[in-house]
Scaffold this active site. Structure first.
Site, short mmCIF file in Angstrom:
data_model
loop_
_atom_site.label_atom_id
_atom_site.label_comp_id
_atom_site.label_asym_id
_atom_site.label_seq_id
_atom_site.Cartn_x
_atom_site.Cartn_y
_atom_site.Cartn_z
N GLU A 1 -42.38 -49.83 -13.87
CA GLU A 1 -43.08 -50.98 -13.29
C GLU A 1 -44.58 -50.68 -13.17
OE1 GLU A 1 -41.87 -53.79 -12.74
OE2 GLU A 1 -39.76 -53.65 -12.18
N SER B 1 -37.09 -57.54 -13.88
CA SER B 1 -36.47 -56.85 -12.74
C SER B 1 -34.95 -56.89 -12.72
CB SER B 1 -37.02 -57.41 -11.43
OG SER B 1 -38.34 -56.94 -11.21
#
Length: 291
Positions: free
Chosen positions: A169, A73
């Protein structure tokens, strides 16, 4: 024969090279700091990457600084910055609503799940991605940029030849050892984070907005921040994935000195390994004590 004047010119030119290539001179005590980082890595059982830039004099401390690590992330910083860059010419872009459908939700959506069947603006999505690590928000930013390749293209446009985003993601977090997808190096990420938050890769308004978002991060208390004096101001973005991958990248404003940029990446050989934010905190502490 090389005259003294020519020599001075050569040395002056050479002095600029570290700023261009990112190979700035190291602290005198870098060897000791690197030894402590090596000991930390050995005791942790994983692979640690660290890059520090001291903007006071452009010195650097590197540990596995040019090895690739999965970003997880921490890549959200690049995506949000790319959207901010678009907003420099599309003045109302950050207010643009984006629909959130049930099918958009992935594995971690603490903010987006509250807006299903509604909308979020690109500014709200950016804040959710950076401050809460919301994965649906990240995917919406990636879509705004035309896919993972659009994020990579922005990185190239601001001079980062190392960063690569290949997936969305949550698959970008597989962090498979040796897999080059969705990776960068500590050195490259530190240089880019500096350009985005302290340099001129973004316009003044956009740069200030990015810094504000990073300072408001809610996920970093146990990582880099935990290893620094509480009086220091920190803006950061964490990341985690398979193989116990645990990351944090930060811009740091110590009291009474110029800002620091610190990247800490950590990954492990076992796919189901637990995250180790304590390793990042220890690395930050070693760096702070070595200043």
């Amino acid at each position: 024969m090389v005259t003294k004047r020519v020599q001075r010119m050569m040395f002056a030119a050479a002095a600029c090279i570290p700023l261009l290539l990112g190979s700035a001179p190291l602290y005198a005590q870098t060897s000791a700091v690197q030894q402590k980082l090596a000991a930390l890595e050995k005791s942790s059982g994983g692979r640690l990457g660290v890059a520090l830039i001291d903007t006071a004099d452009n010195t650097q401390v590197l540990y596995r600084g040019d090895e690739r690590f999965p970003m997880c992330s921490t890549s959200k910083v690049m995506a949000a910055a790319a959207v901010l860059k678009q907003s420099e010419t599309q003045k109302q872009l950050l207010n643009q609503p984006v629909e959130i459908k049930p099918a958009d939700l992935v594995n971690y959506n603490p903010i987006a799940e509250k807006h299903v069947n509604g909308t979020m603006t690109l500014a709200e999505l950016s804040a959710a991605a950076l401050q809460y690590s919301d994965n649906t928000a990240m995917n919406k930013l990636i879509a705004q940029l035309g896919g993972p390749g659009g994020v990579t293209a922005f990185a190239r446009a601001i001079g980062d030849e190392t960063f690569r985003l290949d997936r969305t993601e949550p698959t970008l977090n597989t962090a498979i050892p040796g897999d080059p997808r969705d990776t960068t190096t500590p050195r490259a990420m530190a240089q880019t984070l500096r350009q985005l938050t302290l340099g001129h890769a973004l316009g003044e308004t956009q740069r200030a907005q990015l810094v504000t978002w990073l300072k408001g991060n809610t996920t970093g208390a146990a990582s880099i921040r935990a290893g620094l004096p509480t009086s220091w101001t920190v803006g950061d973005k964490t990341g985690s994935g398979d193989y116990g991958t645990t990351n944090d990248i930060a811009v740091i404003w110590p009291q009474g000195r110029a800002p620091l940029v610190l990247v800490t990446y950590f990954t492990q050989p076992q796919q189901n390994a637990e995250s180790r934010r304590d390793v990042l905190a220890s690395a930050a502490r070693i760096i702070a004590e070595g200043l």
